[in-house]
Scaffold this motif. Structure first.
Motif, PDB file in Angstrom:
ATOM      1  N   LYS A  58      24.775  15.093 -91.750  1.00 23.51           N
ATOM      2  CA  LYS A  58      24.335  14.668 -93.086  1.00 23.51           C
ATOM      3  C   LYS A  58      24.959  13.355 -93.553  1.00 23.51           C
ATOM      4  N   VAL A  59      25.086  12.400 -92.616  1.00 22.90           N
ATOM      5  CA  VAL A  59      25.540  11.059 -92.982  1.00 22.90           C
ATOM      6  C   VAL A  59      24.322  10.157 -93.138  1.00 22.90           C
ATOM      7  N   SER A  60      24.538   8.971 -93.692  1.00 23.76           N
ATOM      8  CA  SER A  60      23.429   8.045 -93.922  1.00 23.76           C
ATOM      9  C   SER A  60      22.803   7.618 -92.597  1.00 23.76           C
ATOM     10  N   ASN A  61      21.474   7.673 -92.549  1.00 24.68           N
ATOM     11  CA  ASN A  61      20.729   7.288 -91.352  1.00 24.68           C
ATOM     12  C   ASN A  61      19.435   6.633 -91.807  1.00 24.68           C
ATOM     13  N   TYR A  62      18.967   5.648 -91.055  1.00 30.83           N
ATOM     14  CA  TYR A  62      17.827   4.848 -91.498  1.00 30.83           C
ATOM     15  C   TYR A  62      16.673   4.817 -90.508  1.00 30.83           C
ATOM     16  N   LEU A  63      16.886   5.304 -89.294  1.00 27.26           N
ATOM     17  CA  LEU A  63      15.840   5.319 -88.272  1.00 27.26           C
ATOM     18  C   LEU A  63      15.755   6.706 -87.651  1.00 27.26           C
ATOM     19  N   PRO A  64      14.538   7.196 -87.393  1.00 25.96           N
ATOM     20  CA  PRO A  64      14.403   8.510 -86.751  1.00 25.96           C
ATOM     21  C   PRO A  64      14.423   8.395 -85.230  1.00 25.96           C
ATOM     22  N   SER A  65      14.902   9.444 -84.587  1.00 26.12           N
ATOM     23  CA  SER A  65      14.743   9.552 -83.140  1.00 26.12           C
ATOM     24  C   SER A  65      13.282   9.889 -82.834  1.00 26.12           C
ATOM     25  N   ILE A  66      12.820   9.513 -81.643  1.00 23.16           N
ATOM     26  CA  ILE A  66      11.412   9.749 -81.295  1.00 23.16           C
ATOM     27  C   ILE A  66      11.075  11.231 -81.340  1.00 23.16           C
ATOM     28  N   SER A  67      11.969  12.063 -80.781  1.00 21.69           N
ATOM     29  CA  SER A  67      11.650  13.493 -80.673  1.00 21.69           C
ATOM     30  C   SER A  67      11.760  14.221 -81.999  1.00 21.69           C
ATOM     31  N   GLY A  68      12.395  13.593 -83.005  1.00 25.21           N
ATOM     32  CA  GLY A  68      12.632  14.295 -84.250  1.00 25.21           C
ATOM     33  C   GLY A  68      11.726  13.920 -85.392  1.00 25.21           C
ATOM     34  N   VAL A  69      10.776  13.007 -85.171  1.00 28.48           N
ATOM     35  CA  VAL A  69       9.942  12.569 -86.281  1.00 28.48           C
ATOM     36  C   VAL A  69       8.921  13.640 -86.645  1.00 28.48           C
ATOM     37  N   PRO A  70       8.572  13.777 -87.923  1.00 26.45           N
ATOM     38  CA  PRO A  70       7.597  14.787 -88.322  1.00 26.45           C
ATOM     39  C   PRO A  70       6.228  14.594 -87.686  1.00 26.45           C
ATOM     40  N   TRP A  75       2.458  11.424 -80.995  1.00 23.46           N
ATOM     41  CA  TRP A  75       3.122  10.972 -79.766  1.00 23.46           C
ATOM     42  C   TRP A  75       2.816  11.914 -78.613  1.00 23.46           C
ATOM     43  N   ARG A  76       2.835  13.216 -78.865  1.00 18.58           N
ATOM     44  CA  ARG A  76       2.550  14.194 -77.810  1.00 18.58           C
ATOM     45  C   ARG A  76       1.129  14.037 -77.284  1.00 18.58           C
ATOM     46  N   GLY A  77       0.185  13.798 -78.191  1.00 21.62           N
ATOM     47  CA  GLY A  77      -1.195  13.610 -77.751  1.00 21.62           C
ATOM     48  C   GLY A  77      -1.355  12.392 -76.857  1.00 21.62           C
ATOM     49  N   CYS A  78      -0.674  11.298 -77.222  1.00 20.85           N
ATOM     50  CA  CYS A  78      -0.742  10.087 -76.405  1.00 20.85           C
ATOM     51  C   CYS A  78      -0.106  10.300 -75.040  1.00 20.85           C
ATOM     52  N   ILE A  79       1.032  11.024 -74.993  1.00 26.36           N
ATOM     53  CA  ILE A  79       1.692  11.292 -73.720  1.00 26.36           C
ATOM     54  C   ILE A  79       0.834  12.213 -72.858  1.00 26.36           C
ATOM     55  N   GLU A  80       0.140  13.166 -73.488  1.00 25.52           N
ATOM     56  CA  GLU A  80      -0.736  14.060 -72.731  1.00 25.52           C
ATOM     57  C   GLU A  80      -1.820  13.265 -72.004  1.00 25.52           C
ATOM     58  N   LEU A  81      -2.421  12.302 -72.690  1.00 25.33           N
ATOM     59  CA  LEU A  81      -3.452  11.473 -72.057  1.00 25.33           C
ATOM     60  C   LEU A  81      -2.837  10.503 -71.047  1.00 25.33           C
ATOM     61  N   HIS A  82      -1.597  10.128 -71.274  1.00 28.17           N
ATOM     62  CA  HIS A  82      -0.921   9.129 -70.446  1.00 28.17           C
ATOM     63  C   HIS A  82      -0.382   9.707 -69.145  1.00 28.17           C
ATOM     64  N   ALA A 120       9.089  13.064 -60.803  1.00 26.65           N
ATOM     65  CA  ALA A 120      10.100  13.746 -61.611  1.00 26.65           C
ATOM     66  C   ALA A 120      10.257  13.072 -62.970  1.00 26.65           C
ATOM     67  N   GLU A 121      10.196  11.741 -62.988  1.00 29.11           N
ATOM     68  CA  GLU A 121      10.306  10.998 -64.249  1.00 29.11           C
ATOM     69  C   GLU A 121       9.181  11.390 -65.207  1.00 29.11           C
ATOM     70  N   ASN A 122       7.966  11.433 -64.687  1.00 27.99           N
ATOM     71  CA  ASN A 122       6.826  11.780 -65.540  1.00 27.99           C
ATOM     72  C   ASN A 122       6.918  13.227 -66.016  1.00 27.99           C
ATOM     73  N   THR A 123       7.361  14.132 -65.126  1.00 26.05           N
ATOM     74  CA  THR A 123       7.518  15.535 -65.514  1.00 26.05           C
ATOM     75  C   THR A 123       8.598  15.687 -66.585  1.00 26.05           C
ATOM     76  N   GLY A 124       9.711  14.953 -66.420  1.00 27.33           N
ATOM     77  CA  GLY A 124      10.759  14.986 -67.441  1.00 27.33           C
ATOM     78  C   GLY A 124      10.276  14.449 -68.770  1.00 27.33           C
ATOM     79  N   LEU A 125       9.449  13.409 -68.726  1.00 27.03           N
ATOM     80  CA  LEU A 125       8.883  12.848 -69.954  1.00 27.03           C
ATOM     81  C   LEU A 125       8.018  13.870 -70.675  1.00 27.03           C
ATOM     82  N   VAL A 126       7.207  14.609 -69.915  1.00 30.42           N
ATOM     83  CA  VAL A 126       6.366  15.648 -70.517  1.00 30.42           C
ATOM     84  C   VAL A 126       7.235  16.744 -71.142  1.00 30.42           C
TER      85      VAL A 126
END
Length: 233
Positions: A58-70, A75-82, A120-126
């Motif tokens: 709960k400290v000040s933060n100004y940018l979201p992580s990719i996996s944590g954005v609402p 992003w998941r839909g784009c990765i699914e097609l990608h 393996a890289e692509n599987t890890g990304l998924v």
């Protein structure tokens, strides 16, 4: 004998032709599009600032992580097609290497290892995309480790293979591709190290703004990874 509307010659005829350059660019643009509209930042910070920038300490933060954005479902839909295209590009690379290194066993073995690392890289990304850190942290963590580890090994092997190609084949396009691959690999590994430093520092000291620096370098890791794969065209 029943005869269908197509003869055997018709069935063997080419139905569609897609230039590999267009295929490679389209493959990379899918996550780029999702990334711009999700993590770079507009929807999350404009509509869900508190949720997007929340941290466990709960400290000040100004940018979201990719996996944590609402809005991570975009992003998941784009990765699914990608992701399906990425598997095809990996095999296309392997086919290219086999033709170049048919008589060079060490490079041919490295080509097979590069294929495995790419898969393996692509599987890890998924994995890390579809299981967020707020849902099942352990699965997300192992997906992230698989993605980063196999990505760096794949980039390293690819740079070496293209160094060999540059030495033995004279083609301006291949020389340019090698130089861009090497630059992007060095940039990517630098961003990974810096992001890991800020992530560890945030978890250890919970300082204001440190998670934002981690998120910024996380974006650079993702963009440089995309750019590295863009060199396929």
């Amino acid at each position: 004998m029943l005869q269908g509307p197509y003869s055997s010659l018709d069935r063997d005829r080419l139905l569609i032709r897609l230039p590999f350059k267009s295929f490679a660019v389209g493959t990379v643009l899918l996550p780029v599009t999702g990334f711009i509209f999700i993590a770079c930042i507009f929807i999350s910070l404009w509509y869900h600032y508190e949720d997007a920038t929340y941290t466990h300490c709960k400290v000040s933060n100004y940018l979201p992580s990719i996996s944590g954005v609402p809005q991570r479902y975009i992003w998941r839909g784009c990765i699914e097609l990608h992701s399906a295209r990425r598997y095809l590009v990996a095999f296309a690379y392997f086919s290219f290497y086999r033709s170049r290194f048919a008589n060079r066993l060490p490079e041919l073995l490295l080509s097979g290892l590069a294929l495995l690392c790419s898969l393996a890289e692509n599987t890890g990304l998924v994995m890390l995309t579809y299981v967020s850190s707020t849902e099942t942290y352990s699965v997300h963590k192992y997906g992230f480790i698989t993605f980063i580890g196999s990505s760096l090994v794949h980039m390293l092997i690819t740079c070496w293979l293209w160094y060999v190609i540059k030495r033995h084949y004279v083609s301006p396009e291949e020389v340019t591709s090698y130089h861009w691959k090497l630059r992007l690999f060095l940039f990517n590994i630098s961003c990974c190290v810096i992001a890991a430093y800020f992530f560890r520092r945030h978890n250890k000291y919970c300082e204001a703004g440190i998670y934002s620096l981690f998120a910024a370098f996380e974006y650079l890791v993702v963009f440089s990874n995309m750019a590295f794969h863009m060199t396929a065209f």
